[in-house]
Scaffold this motif. Structure first.
Motif, PDB file in Angstrom:
ATOM      1  N   ARG A  12       0.811  -1.213   0.000  1.00  0.00           N
ATOM      2  CA  ARG A  12       0.000   0.000   0.000  1.00  0.00           C
ATOM      3  C   ARG A  12       0.846   1.266   0.000  1.00  0.00           C
ATOM      4  N   ASN A  13       2.065   1.164   0.563  1.00  0.00           N
ATOM      5  CA  ASN A  13       2.895   2.373   0.650  1.00  0.00           C
ATOM      6  C   ASN A  13       4.373   2.128   0.366  1.00  0.00           C
ATOM      7  N   ASP A  14       4.730   0.895  -0.008  1.00  0.00           N
ATOM      8  CA  ASP A  14       6.112   0.516  -0.347  1.00  0.00           C
ATOM      9  C   ASP A  14       7.089   0.602   0.822  1.00  0.00           C
ATOM     10  N   ASN A  15       6.592   0.623   2.042  1.00  0.00           N
ATOM     11  CA  ASN A  15       7.479   0.615   3.212  1.00  0.00           C
ATOM     12  C   ASN A  15       8.097  -0.769   3.374  1.00  0.00           C
ATOM     13  N   LEU A  16       9.426  -0.795   3.584  1.00  0.00           N
ATOM     14  CA  LEU A  16      10.117  -2.062   3.783  1.00  0.00           C
ATOM     15  C   LEU A  16      10.058  -2.440   5.261  1.00  0.00           C
ATOM     16  N   ILE A  17       9.555  -3.666   5.545  1.00  0.00           N
ATOM     17  CA  ILE A  17       9.384  -4.096   6.928  1.00  0.00           C
ATOM     18  C   ILE A  17      10.170  -5.395   7.151  1.00  0.00           C
ATOM     19  N   PRO A  18      11.130  -5.405   8.068  1.00  0.00           N
ATOM     20  CA  PRO A  18      11.894  -6.638   8.337  1.00  0.00           C
ATOM     21  C   PRO A  18      11.011  -7.710   8.972  1.00  0.00           C
ATOM     22  N   ILE A  19      11.383  -8.969   8.775  1.00  0.00           N
ATOM     23  CA  ILE A  19      10.575 -10.079   9.290  1.00  0.00           C
ATOM     24  C   ILE A  19      10.492 -10.052  10.810  1.00  0.00           C
ATOM     25  N   GLU A  20      11.498  -9.481  11.478  1.00  0.00           N
ATOM     26  CA  GLU A  20      11.471  -9.395  12.941  1.00  0.00           C
ATOM     27  C   GLU A  20      10.295  -8.547  13.429  1.00  0.00           C
ATOM     28  N   GLU A  21       9.918  -7.539  12.629  1.00  0.00           N
ATOM     29  CA  GLU A  21       8.764  -6.706  12.987  1.00  0.00           C
ATOM     30  C   GLU A  21       7.460  -7.374  12.588  1.00  0.00           C
ATOM     31  N   LEU A  22       7.481  -8.082  11.476  1.00  0.00           N
ATOM     32  CA  LEU A  22       6.258  -8.720  10.979  1.00  0.00           C
ATOM     33  C   LEU A  22       5.721  -9.755  11.960  1.00  0.00           C
ATOM     34  N   ILE A  23       6.622 -10.489  12.604  1.00  0.00           N
ATOM     35  CA  ILE A  23       6.171 -11.560  13.502  1.00  0.00           C
ATOM     36  C   ILE A  23       5.569 -11.024  14.796  1.00  0.00           C
ATOM     37  N   THR A  24       5.736  -9.723  15.046  1.00  0.00           N
ATOM     38  CA  THR A  24       5.145  -9.129  16.253  1.00  0.00           C
ATOM     39  C   THR A  24       3.736  -8.620  16.008  1.00  0.00           C
ATOM     40  N   LEU A  25       3.299  -8.593  14.743  1.00  0.00           N
ATOM     41  CA  LEU A  25       1.983  -8.055  14.400  1.00  0.00           C
ATOM     42  C   LEU A  25       0.877  -9.060  14.695  1.00  0.00           C
ATOM     43  N   ASP A  26      -0.305  -8.558  14.938  1.00  0.00           N
ATOM     44  CA  ASP A  26      -1.469  -9.412  15.137  1.00  0.00           C
ATOM     45  C   ASP A  26      -1.814 -10.111  13.826  1.00  0.00           C
ATOM     46  N   ASN A  27      -2.346 -11.321  13.919  1.00  0.00           N
ATOM     47  CA  ASN A  27      -2.645 -12.100  12.709  1.00  0.00           C
ATOM     48  C   ASN A  27      -3.640 -11.410  11.785  1.00  0.00           C
ATOM     49  N   ASN A  28      -4.459 -10.526  12.321  1.00  0.00           N
ATOM     50  CA  ASN A  28      -5.472  -9.846  11.503  1.00  0.00           C
ATOM     51  C   ASN A  28      -5.022  -8.469  11.033  1.00  0.00           C
ATOM     52  N   ASP A  29      -3.763  -8.139  11.276  1.00  0.00           N
ATOM     53  CA  ASP A  29      -3.254  -6.833  10.864  1.00  0.00           C
ATOM     54  C   ASP A  29      -3.290  -6.693   9.344  1.00  0.00           C
ATOM     55  N   GLU A  30      -3.691  -5.540   8.852  1.00  0.00           N
ATOM     56  CA  GLU A  30      -3.816  -5.291   7.413  1.00  0.00           C
ATOM     57  C   GLU A  30      -2.466  -5.364   6.700  1.00  0.00           C
ATOM     58  N   ILE A  31      -1.394  -5.095   7.417  1.00  0.00           N
ATOM     59  CA  ILE A  31      -0.068  -5.157   6.790  1.00  0.00           C
ATOM     60  C   ILE A  31       0.219  -6.573   6.285  1.00  0.00           C
ATOM     61  N   LEU A  32      -0.158  -7.572   7.106  1.00  0.00           N
ATOM     62  CA  LEU A  32       0.111  -8.962   6.731  1.00  0.00           C
ATOM     63  C   LEU A  32      -0.712  -9.403   5.510  1.00  0.00           C
ATOM     64  N   LYS A  33      -1.769  -8.667   5.215  1.00  0.00           N
ATOM     65  CA  LYS A  33      -2.598  -8.997   4.041  1.00  0.00           C
ATOM     66  C   LYS A  33      -2.103  -8.310   2.779  1.00  0.00           C
ATOM     67  N   ASN A  34      -1.067  -7.463   2.936  1.00  0.00           N
ATOM     68  CA  ASN A  34      -0.574  -6.691   1.790  1.00  0.00           C
ATOM     69  C   ASN A  34       0.949  -6.732   1.699  1.00  0.00           C
TER      70      ASN A  34
END
Length: 285
Positions: A12-34
Motif C-alpha cells: 500500500r505504501n512501499d514501506n520495507l518491513i523486516p521479518i522481525e517486525e512482521l512476527i510481532t503483528l497481530d494475525n489480523n493486521d492489514e499489513i500482513l494482508k498486503n
C-alpha cells in the motif's frame, strides 16, 4: 537456516518491513494482508510452521515473480538441484556399508535418549535424512543417486550424492524392494540350514534380518562361531544389543517383509563389528 526473504514491503505504501517486525503483528493486521516482494512486488505471505522452524516469508500461492526477479531465479536453481533421481544405481562398497551402519547406530542411540522429547513422526523424520558418502562429496547437476548393495547391480560409488532412506521395524514395510539403513534391538538368533535369521524389535514391532544364503555359505568358520557365541549370550542374558545394517527390504514367502543383508561388514552391534562387540562384552578373548 538462511531465509529467502529477510523483509517484505507493504504494497500500500512501499514501506520495507523486516521479518522481525512482521512476527510481532497481530494475525489480523492489514499489513500482513498486503505483503510483497521487495524486488518485483509479487505477493508474499508470512508463515509460522513450528517451534523447530521459525517464521518465514513465502510466495503467495497463485502468484509469480517477474522474470527478472532474483528470487525467481533462486527458486528455479533450487528446484533444479533436486529435480531428478538417476536411474543408474550405485553399489555401496563394504566399507561404505559399514560406515552407514555405524552412523545409523549412533543416530538411533541419540534418538532413544531423546525419545521423550520427540513424537514418533519427528523421530521418523530424523532417522530418514539423506547422507552423503565419500570425501569431498558433491552433487552432480543436482542428480541424487540410488544405492544398491548387490555387487551385480550398479557401479561403485565415486563421490555422488546417494539417497538411502532409514527405517526401523515400525515402518520398514514402506520400503519394499529398496536398499535402506535398518535398525532395532536384537531379540534372538535362529540358525537355519542355509542362513541365519535375526529377530529385531522396536516398540513392540518386529522384523527379521536374514543373511543372504550365498554370504552365509561363504562366511568363515570363525564368523559362524562368533554368531553362535552371540546366540548363546542372547539366550542366557536380558541384554539386547542395538543392531543396524544396510539391507534390501524384500517380501518373504509368508507375505511379511524381510531385511536381507549381503555382507558381514554391513552389520553392526551397538555400533561395532561382531568380533569387537563380543570382545568388549567379554564373550571372547
Amino acid at each position: 537456516m538462511v531465509l529467502k526473504y529477510s523483509a517484505a514491503i507493504d504494497l500500500r505504501n512501499d514501506n520495507l518491513i523486516p521479518i522481525e517486525e512482521l512476527i510481532t503483528l497481530d494475525n489480523n493486521d492489514e499489513i500482513l494482508k498486503n505483503l510483497g516482494c521487495p524486488i518485483c512486488k509479487c505477493r508474499l505471505v508470512l508463515k509460522h510452521l513450528s517451534s523447530s522452524r521459525g517464521a518465514y516469508l513465502s510466495t503467495k500461492p497463485g502468484c509469480n515473480h517477474s522474470d527478472t526477479c532474483n528470487k525467481r531465479v533462486e527458486v528455479k536453481l533450487r528446484k533444479e538441484r533436486f529435480k531428478a533421481i538417476a536411474h543408474d544405481d550405485i553399489y555401496l562398497t563394504p566399507k561404505a556399508q559399514h560406515a552407514r551402519a555405524v552412523n545409523f547406530a549412533r543416530r538411533i542411540m541419540n534418538s532413544e535418549k531423546r525419545k521423550n522429547r520427540y513424537s514418533k513422526k519427528g523421530l521418523s523424520k530424523k532417522l530418514s535424512k539423506t547422507k552423503r558418502i565419500g570425501e569431498k562429496t558433491k552433487t552432480v547437476k543436482g542428480v541424487v543417486y540410488r544405492a544398491s548393495i548387490n555387487p551385480n547391480i550398479g557401479r561403485k560409488i565415486n563421490n555422488e550424492h546417494v539417497r538411502l532412506s532409514a527405517a526401523t521395524p515400525i515402518n520398514v514395510e514402506r520400503f519394499i524392494n529398496r536398499t535402506i539403513e535398518f535398525g532395532g534391538f536384537l531379540e534372538k538368533l535362529i540358525f537355519g540350514k542355509e542362513s541365519v535369521i535375526m529377530v529385531v524389535s522396536l516398540n513392540r514391532s518386529k522384523t527379521s534380518i536374514v543373511m543372504d544364503p550365498a554370504f552365509f555359505r561363504q562366511s568363515s568358520k570363525e564368523y559362524k562361531d562368533s554368531l553362535m557365541v552371540l546366540k548363546k549370550f542372547l539366550d542366557t542374558s536380558r541384554m539386547h544389543p542395538l543392531i543396524t545394517a544396510i539391507v534390501d527390504v524384500v517380501p518373504s514367502i509368508t507375505g511379511k517383509v524381510e531385511c536381507l543383508v549381503r555382507i558381514d561388514s554391513a552389520l553392526c552391534f551397538d555400533g561395532l563389528s561382531l568380533g569387537i562387540y563380543l570382545y568388549k562384552n567379554n564373550m571372547i578373548k
